[in-house]
Design a protein around this motif. Structure first.
Motif, short mmCIF file in Angstrom:
data_model
loop_
_atom_site.label_atom_id
_atom_site.label_comp_id
_atom_site.label_asym_id
_atom_site.label_seq_id
_atom_site.Cartn_x
_atom_site.Cartn_y
_atom_site.Cartn_z
N ALA A 137 13.70 0.57 -12.82
CA ALA A 137 15.05 1.11 -12.66
C ALA A 137 16.06 0.30 -13.47
CB ALA A 137 15.45 1.10 -11.17
N ILE A 138 15.93 -1.02 -13.47
CA ILE A 138 16.84 -1.88 -14.24
C ILE A 138 16.67 -1.62 -15.73
CG2 ILE A 138 17.28 -4.27 -14.92
CD1 ILE A 138 18.48 -3.67 -12.24
N ASP A 145 0.81 -1.22 0.00
CA ASP A 145 0.00 0.00 0.00
C ASP A 145 0.84 1.26 0.00
OD1 ASP A 145 -2.56 -1.41 2.16
OD2 ASP A 145 -2.25 -1.52 -0.01
N ASP A 146 2.10 1.17 0.43
CA ASP A 146 2.92 2.37 0.49
C ASP A 146 3.23 2.92 -0.90
OD1 ASP A 146 4.61 1.00 3.28
OD2 ASP A 146 3.24 2.69 3.28
N PHE A 147 3.08 2.09 -1.96
CA PHE A 147 3.37 2.53 -3.31
C PHE A 147 2.12 2.98 -4.04
CE2 PHE A 147 7.81 1.63 -4.19
CZ PHE A 147 8.16 0.89 -3.07
N GLU A 148 0.95 2.84 -3.44
CA GLU A 148 -0.28 3.20 -4.12
C GLU A 148 -0.62 4.66 -3.90
OE1 GLU A 148 -3.26 0.52 -2.83
OE2 GLU A 148 -2.36 -1.22 -3.80
N ASN A 149 -1.22 5.27 -4.91
CA ASN A 149 -1.66 6.67 -4.83
C ASN A 149 -0.51 7.61 -4.48
OD1 ASN A 149 -4.36 5.81 -5.24
ND2 ASN A 149 -4.49 5.29 -3.06
N TYR A 196 9.10 -4.15 -6.21
CA TYR A 196 9.54 -5.03 -7.29
C TYR A 196 9.33 -4.34 -8.65
CZ TYR A 196 9.45 -8.31 -3.45
OH TYR A 196 9.67 -8.91 -2.24
N GLU A 197 8.20 -3.69 -8.83
CA GLU A 197 8.00 -2.91 -10.06
C GLU A 197 8.99 -1.77 -10.13
OE1 GLU A 197 3.25 -3.55 -11.06
OE2 GLU A 197 4.01 -1.56 -10.61
N LEU A 198 9.25 -1.12 -9.00
CA LEU A 198 10.22 -0.03 -8.95
C LEU A 198 11.58 -0.50 -9.44
CD1 LEU A 198 11.17 2.81 -8.10
CD2 LEU A 198 11.43 1.93 -5.77
N ASN A 202 13.45 -7.04 -13.89
CA ASN A 202 13.11 -7.52 -15.23
C ASN A 202 13.40 -6.42 -16.26
OD1 ASN A 202 12.05 -8.71 -17.50
ND2 ASN A 202 9.92 -8.58 -16.83
N VAL A 203 14.42 -6.61 -17.05
CA VAL A 203 14.82 -5.60 -18.03
C VAL A 203 13.83 -5.50 -19.18
CG1 VAL A 203 16.18 -7.12 -19.52
CG2 VAL A 203 16.87 -4.72 -19.25
N LEU A 204 12.91 -6.46 -19.30
CA LEU A 204 11.98 -6.47 -20.43
C LEU A 204 10.81 -5.50 -20.25
CD1 LEU A 204 11.82 -10.31 -21.16
CD2 LEU A 204 13.27 -8.58 -22.24
N VAL A 205 10.61 -4.96 -19.05
CA VAL A 205 9.51 -4.02 -18.87
C VAL A 205 9.82 -2.72 -19.61
CG1 VAL A 205 8.96 -5.02 -16.62
CG2 VAL A 205 10.41 -2.98 -16.75
N GLU A 206 8.78 -1.92 -19.86
CA GLU A 206 8.96 -0.65 -20.56
C GLU A 206 9.73 0.33 -19.68
OE1 GLU A 206 9.66 1.94 -22.83
OE2 GLU A 206 8.34 0.46 -23.80
N ALA A 207 10.81 0.88 -20.22
CA ALA A 207 11.67 1.77 -19.42
C ALA A 207 11.03 3.12 -19.16
CB ALA A 207 13.01 1.96 -20.13
#
Length: 357
Positions: free
Chosen positions: A143-144, A13-17, A137-139, A189-194
């Motif tokens: 970043a990667i 929840d700390d990353f939401e909103n 994890y998304e962060l 995961n380097v495959l996500v959109e940068a």
């Protein structure tokens, strides 16, 4: 005035909103913001809006150094108006790092020193493109992925001296609103959109190249919209400039209409050197596990007559890849659209020389 309490970053929840940050959790389950936090949150949103404002882009082009210094000043003071929410601490003892960070000027990748004085060993890597992260994890994924683009741009920037650039490793996650640090996954995961799609549109009249030089900052700006530039930079930055990666860059150039003659002409060399490079890169007898193909695809293990060292291969391919991306940026600056290569149809008696539109 309520004293801010560092938020717990170990819960989703700390990353939401987080567009309305900073949020302070209290024991009774209520949420409070003090006046300073409200101002910082409004300024944070305003900066994201400025990224797509033509007047702001024009101002950045005219007064790039001023904008860079303002960004450094805002982030150096741990309160007020951080222009990104999340960052990563990294350390480096390389002599060039402090000077590089001092002269860095990009709205997509933010870098600054964490220690006073001319030389620092601790730095922060941040970006407004990280703000869409919903958890740590998304962060780290974002970043990667963006760092691969950054590393690729730096490797093309230094070219044949690529060994002089040492990609940094991500350290602790830092909340730039309150300077709270915590350990992160460090592997993403380097495959996500940068790039955040909401921050990646170009106002009409945007120029990629604003001066005589074509710098890493220009390449990163270009990669926001140019899928070819984004692919080239991320591939190079993530894998490093070995034989297989260099061959991949050659594939990109040739698939967009560049000939072996054009590749070699960038460094004023003969096109035959490109064939020597490909013969070396394809040969498992020479390169072993570093070869591009296995034994069945490398001429039954036959050693080619000429062999190209890795440093010579880098000196041939990296400047050509940079010139290739610059040609795409120049086309965009002139036409407002990315060049599209149409491979000519093979007909009887037709010339095989490629053409681009």
């Amino acid at each position: 005035m309520v004293e801010l309490i560092p938020p717990r970053l170990d819960v989703e929840d700390d990353f939401e909103n987080h567009a309305d940050l900073p949020v302070v959790k209290v024991a009774a389950g209520r949420v409070k913001l003090d006046e300073r936090a409200k101002i910082a949150a409004r300024q944070h949103v305003c900066f994201r809006q400025r990224l797509s404002n033509p007047k702001y882009v024009e101002k950045s082009a005219v007064a790039g150094h001023a904008v860079r210094n303002q960004a450094k000043e805002r982030n150096a003071h741990m309160t007020g108006n951080p222009i990104a929410r999340w960052g990563f601490i990294f350390r480096s003892v390389r002599n060039y790092m402090s000077d590089w960070v001092d002269h860095w000027n990009s709205n997509d990748v933010l870098l600054w020193k964490n220690e006073p004085g001319h030389v620092s060993t601790e730095f922060t890597y941040a970006s407004p493109h990280f703000d869409r992260a919903r958890n740590q994890y998304e962060l780290t994924d974002y970043a990667i992925s963006l760092k691969a683009v950054l590393d690729g741009a730096m490797m093309l920037g230094v070219g044949p001296r690529v060994g002089g650039y040492d990609p940094f490793a991500l350290g602790m996650i830092i909340d730039l609103q309150n300077q709270h640090r915590r350990e992160g996954p460090n592997v993403g995961n380097v495959l996500v959109e940068a790039f955040d799609p909401s921050l990646s549109s170009f106002p009409a009249g945007t120029k990629i190249i604003k001066r005589d030089r074509y710098d890493p900052e220009d390449m990163i700006l270009q990669a926001r919209q140019d899928p070819v530039a984004r692919g080239v930079l991320k591939h190079l930055g993530f894998n490093g400039p070995d034989y297989r990666t260099l061959y991949s860059l050659l594939d990109w150039m040739e698939s967009e209409g560049w000939t072996e003659e054009q590749v070699a002409a960038v460094t004023e060399q003969d096109a035959a050197l490109v064939n020597i490079f490909t013969g070396t890169a394809n040969n498992v007898t020479i390169l072993g596990p570093l070869g591009r193909h296995g034994a069945t695809r490398s001429h039954s293990g036959k050693t080619p007559k000429s062999i190209m060292t890795l440093s010579d291969a880098q000196a041939l391919i990296l400047p050509a890849a940079k010139a290739f991306l610059r040609s795409r940026a120049e086309t965009f600056d002139a036409t407002g659209s990315w060049p599209v290569y149409i491979k000519p149809k093979k007909t009887k008696g037709s010339a095989k020389k490629p053409s681009a539109v």
